[in-house]
Design a protein around this motif. Sequence first.
Motif, PDB file in Angstrom:
ATOM      1  N   THR A  18      -3.406  28.022   7.603  1.00 50.15           N
ATOM      2  CA  THR A  18      -2.626  27.316   6.576  1.00 50.15           C
ATOM      3  C   THR A  18      -3.360  26.055   6.151  1.00 50.15           C
ATOM      4  OG1 THR A  18      -0.671  28.053   7.745  1.00 50.15           O
ATOM      5  CG2 THR A  18      -0.338  26.307   6.126  1.00 50.15           C
ATOM      6  N   GLN A  19      -3.880  25.312   7.116  1.00 50.48           N
ATOM      7  CA  GLN A  19      -4.567  24.061   6.799  1.00 50.48           C
ATOM      8  C   GLN A  19      -5.861  24.323   6.014  1.00 50.48           C
ATOM      9  OE1 GLN A  19      -3.236  21.156   6.945  1.00 50.48           O
ATOM     10  NE2 GLN A  19      -1.426  21.938   7.972  1.00 50.48           N
ATOM     11  N   GLY A  20      -6.518  25.433   6.304  1.00 46.50           N
ATOM     12  CA  GLY A  20      -7.722  25.798   5.552  1.00 46.50           C
ATOM     13  C   GLY A  20      -7.379  26.017   4.086  1.00 46.50           C
ATOM     14  N   LEU A  21      -6.282  26.736   3.842  1.00 44.91           N
ATOM     15  CA  LEU A  21      -5.862  27.017   2.461  1.00 44.91           C
ATOM     16  C   LEU A  21      -5.467  25.730   1.730  1.00 44.91           C
ATOM     17  CD1 LEU A  21      -3.784  30.242   3.197  1.00 44.91           C
ATOM     18  CD2 LEU A  21      -5.793  30.127   1.702  1.00 44.91           C
ATOM     19  N   LEU A  22      -4.728  24.851   2.428  1.00 42.26           N
ATOM     20  CA  LEU A  22      -4.293  23.589   1.806  1.00 42.26           C
ATOM     21  C   LEU A  22      -5.503  22.699   1.485  1.00 42.26           C
ATOM     22  CD1 LEU A  22      -1.143  22.736   3.992  1.00 42.26           C
ATOM     23  CD2 LEU A  22      -1.149  23.460   1.597  1.00 42.26           C
ATOM     24  N   LEU A  23      -6.465  22.685   2.403  1.00 37.96           N
ATOM     25  CA  LEU A  23      -7.659  21.862   2.182  1.00 37.96           C
ATOM     26  C   LEU A  23      -8.481  22.410   1.014  1.00 37.96           C
ATOM     27  CD1 LEU A  23      -9.466  19.507   3.021  1.00 37.96           C
ATOM     28  CD2 LEU A  23     -10.517  20.984   4.746  1.00 37.96           C
ATOM     29  N   TYR A 180     -16.155  15.870  15.926  1.00 39.21           N
ATOM     30  CA  TYR A 180     -14.818  16.396  16.227  1.00 39.21           C
ATOM     31  C   TYR A 180     -13.726  15.411  15.821  1.00 39.21           C
ATOM     32  CZ  TYR A 180     -17.171  19.824  19.203  1.00 39.21           C
ATOM     33  OH  TYR A 180     -17.970  20.829  19.682  1.00 39.21           O
ATOM     34  N   GLN A 181     -12.694  15.946  15.175  1.00 37.76           N
ATOM     35  CA  GLN A 181     -11.523  15.146  14.832  1.00 37.76           C
ATOM     36  C   GLN A 181     -10.315  15.868  15.410  1.00 37.76           C
ATOM     37  OE1 GLN A 181     -11.540  12.271  13.293  1.00 37.76           O
ATOM     38  NE2 GLN A 181     -13.695  12.256  12.724  1.00 37.76           N
ATOM     39  N   LEU A 182      -9.679  15.234  16.373  1.00 42.23           N
ATOM     40  CA  LEU A 182      -8.503  15.849  16.989  1.00 42.23           C
ATOM     41  C   LEU A 182      -7.278  15.486  16.151  1.00 42.23           C
ATOM     42  CD1 LEU A 182      -7.731  17.456  19.606  1.00 42.23           C
ATOM     43  CD2 LEU A 182      -7.164  15.251  20.628  1.00 42.23           C
ATOM     44  N   ILE A 183      -6.570  16.510  15.691  1.00 40.15           N
ATOM     45  CA  ILE A 183      -5.443  16.297  14.782  1.00 40.15           C
ATOM     46  C   ILE A 183      -4.158  16.766  15.457  1.00 40.15           C
ATOM     47  CG2 ILE A 183      -4.452  17.127  12.567  1.00 40.15           C
ATOM     48  CD1 ILE A 183      -6.826  15.331  12.033  1.00 40.15           C
ATOM     49  N   ASP A 184      -3.119  15.947  15.387  1.00 37.08           N
ATOM     50  CA  ASP A 184      -1.837  16.351  15.969  1.00 37.08           C
ATOM     51  C   ASP A 184      -1.198  17.407  15.064  1.00 37.08           C
ATOM     52  OD1 ASP A 184       0.608  16.632  17.123  1.00 37.08           O
ATOM     53  OD2 ASP A 184       1.206  14.520  16.941  1.00 37.08           O
ATOM     54  N   GLY A 185      -1.125  18.634  15.588  1.00 37.41           N
ATOM     55  CA  GLY A 185      -0.602  19.749  14.796  1.00 37.41           C
ATOM     56  C   GLY A 185       0.870  20.026  15.045  1.00 37.41           C
ATOM     57  N   ASN A 186       1.526  19.125  15.791  1.00 33.64           N
ATOM     58  CA  ASN A 186       2.944  19.360  16.110  1.00 33.64           C
ATOM     59  C   ASN A 186       3.864  18.816  15.019  1.00 33.64           C
ATOM     60  OD1 ASN A 186       2.767  20.443  18.942  1.00 33.64           O
ATOM     61  ND2 ASN A 186       1.622  18.541  19.158  1.00 33.64           N
ATOM     62  N   ASN A 187       3.361  18.711  13.823  1.00 34.23           N
ATOM     63  CA  ASN A 187       4.116  18.162  12.701  1.00 34.23           C
ATOM     64  C   ASN A 187       4.240  19.171  11.588  1.00 34.23           C
ATOM     65  OD1 ASN A 187       4.884  15.419  13.154  1.00 34.23           O
ATOM     66  ND2 ASN A 187       2.698  14.942  13.311  1.00 34.23           N
ATOM     67  N   LYS A 188       4.988  18.783  10.552  1.00 31.18           N
ATOM     68  CA  LYS A 188       5.108  19.666   9.383  1.00 31.18           C
ATOM     69  C   LYS A 188       3.748  19.844   8.708  1.00 31.18           C
ATOM     70  CE  LYS A 188       9.830  18.904   7.972  1.00 31.18           C
ATOM     71  NZ  LYS A 188      10.636  17.888   7.311  1.00 31.18           N
ATOM     72  N   ILE A 196      -5.607  15.497   7.824  1.00 29.50           N
ATOM     73  CA  ILE A 196      -6.923  16.113   7.612  1.00 29.50           C
ATOM     74  C   ILE A 196      -7.564  15.557   6.335  1.00 29.50           C
ATOM     75  CG2 ILE A 196      -8.076  18.316   7.063  1.00 29.50           C
ATOM     76  CD1 ILE A 196      -6.169  19.668   9.046  1.00 29.50           C
ATOM     77  N   TRP A 197      -6.768  15.459   5.288  1.00 26.54           N
ATOM     78  CA  TRP A 197      -7.284  15.013   3.989  1.00 26.54           C
ATOM     79  C   TRP A 197      -7.860  13.601   4.069  1.00 26.54           C
ATOM     80  CZ3 TRP A 197      -9.609  16.707   0.125  1.00 26.54           C
ATOM     81  CH2 TRP A 197      -9.689  15.998  -1.079  1.00 26.54           C
ATOM     82  N   GLU A 198      -7.149  12.744   4.805  1.00 24.96           N
ATOM     83  CA  GLU A 198      -7.624  11.367   4.972  1.00 24.96           C
ATOM     84  C   GLU A 198      -9.055  11.345   5.550  1.00 24.96           C
ATOM     85  OE1 GLU A 198      -6.166   7.902   7.795  1.00 24.96           O
ATOM     86  OE2 GLU A 198      -4.488   9.068   6.977  1.00 24.96           O
TER      87      GLU A 198
END
Length: 208
Positions: A18-23, A180-188, A196-198
Amino acid sequence: MIGKFITLEGIDGSGKTTQGLLLEKKLLSVGRKVFLTREPGGVSGAEEIRELLVKGKKDRWSNITEVLLFFASRRHHLEKVLLPAINSGKIVICDRFTDSTIIYQGREDKELVELINQLNDTVIGIIPDLTFIIDINPEISLKRCMKRNSNEIRFEKLGLNFQKKAQKGYISLSQKEKRYQLIDGNNKEEIVHNLIWEKVCKFLNILE
Ligand code: TYD
């Protein structure tokens, strides 16, 4: 490399796809040339090897055989798709890459991780410029996967303990290199996307 190579990593059901598509959508909206792809697969031939890897009994391959199959698929994907796209100046977003092999096949086996790194050096030869590791509670992500009604569940069959170990593996990997960028994926979805965009804006010098 003229273009850029961004990878998305995380345990099964972490929301990478999903994040790949949004990016991809967002980068296109600011006028960037983008190419979104995935591993294992991304091109016919590599997708055929994918079938051997993601379906069937969980113990159908030994660890080393599995590593070699992933690298056969990766090399084909690299030759046919990844390098041409990067060399034509595109921003390539790849859903999983060698870091997945380190986490899933390497597990905690140091010798196997060494072999994976050697194979990456000799037959792949590229390292992503930026890698997002989407971190999520494995109990939530595994439930998500089981609801998907997919037959590509060979790795999900390894169960919760395996996903927990993979999560830990990703967290320690995230501390090893600057890319590496660790992203909290426990969100909407939108919140994760904004995180990610930032980072992508900073990386590509996009002013918003
Ligand atoms: P993927 O299609 O990304 O699945 P998901 O969307 O559920 O995250 O990847 C398929 C499976 O392949 C996944 O369970 C992880 C596994 N995998 C490895 O074990 N090693 C690898 O090198 C790669 C690229 C994937």
